[in-house]
Design a protein around this motif. Structure first.
Motif, mmCIF file in Angstrom:
data_model
loop_
_atom_site.group_PDB
_atom_site.id
_atom_site.type_symbol
_atom_site.label_atom_id
_atom_site.label_comp_id
_atom_site.label_asym_id
_atom_site.label_seq_id
_atom_site.Cartn_x
_atom_site.Cartn_y
_atom_site.Cartn_z
ATOM 1 N N GLN A 80 0.825 -1.215 0.000
ATOM 2 C CA GLN A 80 0.000 0.000 0.000
ATOM 3 C C GLN A 80 0.859 1.265 0.000
ATOM 4 O O GLN A 80 0.532 2.249 -0.654
ATOM 5 N N VAL A 83 2.226 1.658 -3.510
ATOM 6 C CA VAL A 83 1.165 2.122 -4.412
ATOM 7 C C VAL A 83 0.932 3.629 -4.210
ATOM 8 O O VAL A 83 0.788 4.381 -5.179
ATOM 9 N N THR A 84 0.895 4.045 -2.966
ATOM 10 C CA THR A 84 0.708 5.474 -2.676
ATOM 11 C C THR A 84 1.856 6.295 -3.240
ATOM 12 O O THR A 84 1.644 7.349 -3.854
ATOM 13 N N GLU A 87 1.507 6.566 -6.931
ATOM 14 C CA GLU A 87 0.501 7.570 -7.296
ATOM 15 C C GLU A 87 1.060 8.980 -7.145
ATOM 16 O O GLU A 87 0.762 9.869 -7.956
ATOM 17 N N LEU A 90 3.127 9.435 -10.172
ATOM 18 C CA LEU A 90 2.265 9.710 -11.332
ATOM 19 C C LEU A 90 1.762 11.155 -11.321
ATOM 20 O O LEU A 90 1.708 11.806 -12.369
ATOM 21 N N ASN A 91 1.405 11.659 -10.151
ATOM 22 C CA ASN A 91 0.968 13.053 -10.064
ATOM 23 C C ASN A 91 2.096 14.001 -10.464
ATOM 24 O O ASN A 91 1.872 14.997 -11.150
ATOM 25 N N GLU A 94 2.563 13.732 -14.161
ATOM 26 C CA GLU A 94 1.456 14.428 -14.818
ATOM 27 C C GLU A 94 1.713 15.933 -14.817
ATOM 28 O O GLU A 94 1.514 16.610 -15.830
ATOM 29 N N ALA A 125 3.610 1.908 -10.925
ATOM 30 C CA ALA A 125 3.075 3.167 -11.462
ATOM 31 C C ALA A 125 2.499 2.945 -12.856
ATOM 32 O O ALA A 125 1.420 3.461 -13.183
ATOM 33 N N ARG A 128 -0.806 1.231 -12.379
ATOM 34 C CA ARG A 128 -1.830 2.161 -11.880
ATOM 35 C C ARG A 128 -2.307 3.087 -13.002
ATOM 36 O O ARG A 128 -3.499 3.377 -13.107
ATOM 37 N N LEU A 129 -1.385 3.542 -13.823
ATOM 38 C CA LEU A 129 -1.750 4.422 -14.941
ATOM 39 C C LEU A 129 -2.639 3.680 -15.936
ATOM 40 O O LEU A 129 -3.638 4.231 -16.403
ATOM 41 N N ASN A 132 -6.102 3.187 -14.344
ATOM 42 C CA ASN A 132 -6.848 4.414 -14.038
ATOM 43 C C ASN A 132 -6.545 5.531 -15.032
ATOM 44 O O ASN A 132 -6.461 6.689 -14.655
ATOM 45 N N TYR A 136 -6.112 10.504 -15.168
ATOM 46 C CA TYR A 136 -4.919 11.299 -15.431
ATOM 47 C C TYR A 136 -5.089 12.124 -16.699
ATOM 48 O O TYR A 136 -5.879 11.788 -17.575
#
Length: 145
Positions: A80, A83-84, A87, A90-91, A94, A125, A128-129, A132, A136
């Protein structure tokens, strides 16, 4: 020739010169505003990177899941947290992809390469991308195509 000029002609010439001077001042202000926007974008991006890295300083054992291409399984006790962090990564990526237009072309190309390299090195990552992608920006998705 100058004798024939009336006060009205002189006022029109003065108005024209004042308008030209004002236009030059506006151009200078717009240029400074552009520099300010770029500086703010740089500062925000570097602050976001620093925040991300501070998590890695606290948990250096997780670095391999984010930068070395090592996969982590869902039953792993740090899953977890990884994963956080993915993310957060990814932010950050982005943000880079959205702001790249505010930077010189060379920086934009370097960041596009960095984004691809970062995703290749972080399977969670990338996963996750893919899972989801609607969450994004299209800018990030376009940067990896």
């Amino acid at each position: 020739m100058w004798e024939q000029w009336t006060i009205q002609n002189w006022l029109q010439l003065g108005g024209l010169l004042t308008t030209l001077f004002g236009f030059l001042l506006v151009l200078i202000q717009i240029r400074r505003l552009g520099q300010s926007v770029r500086a703010s974008a740089h500062a925000a991006i570097y602050a976001q990177a620093s925040d991300f890295r501070s998590h890695l300083v606290k948990h250096p054992e997780l670095r391999r899941y984010l930068f070395d291409g090592i996969e982590i399984r869902e039953n792993h006790p740090d899953y977890q947290r990884v994963v956080t962090l993915a993310e957060l990564l990814l932010n950050y990526l982005e943000h880079l992809s959205i702001e790249k237009s505010n930077f010189a072309n060379h920086d934009g190309n370097a960041w596009r390469n960095f984004i691809k390299q970062a995703l290749d090195a972080c399977p969670v990552a990338k996963e996750r991308l893919a899972e989801n992608s609607v969450a994004y920006s299209p800018h990030l998705l376009a940067a990896i195509d």
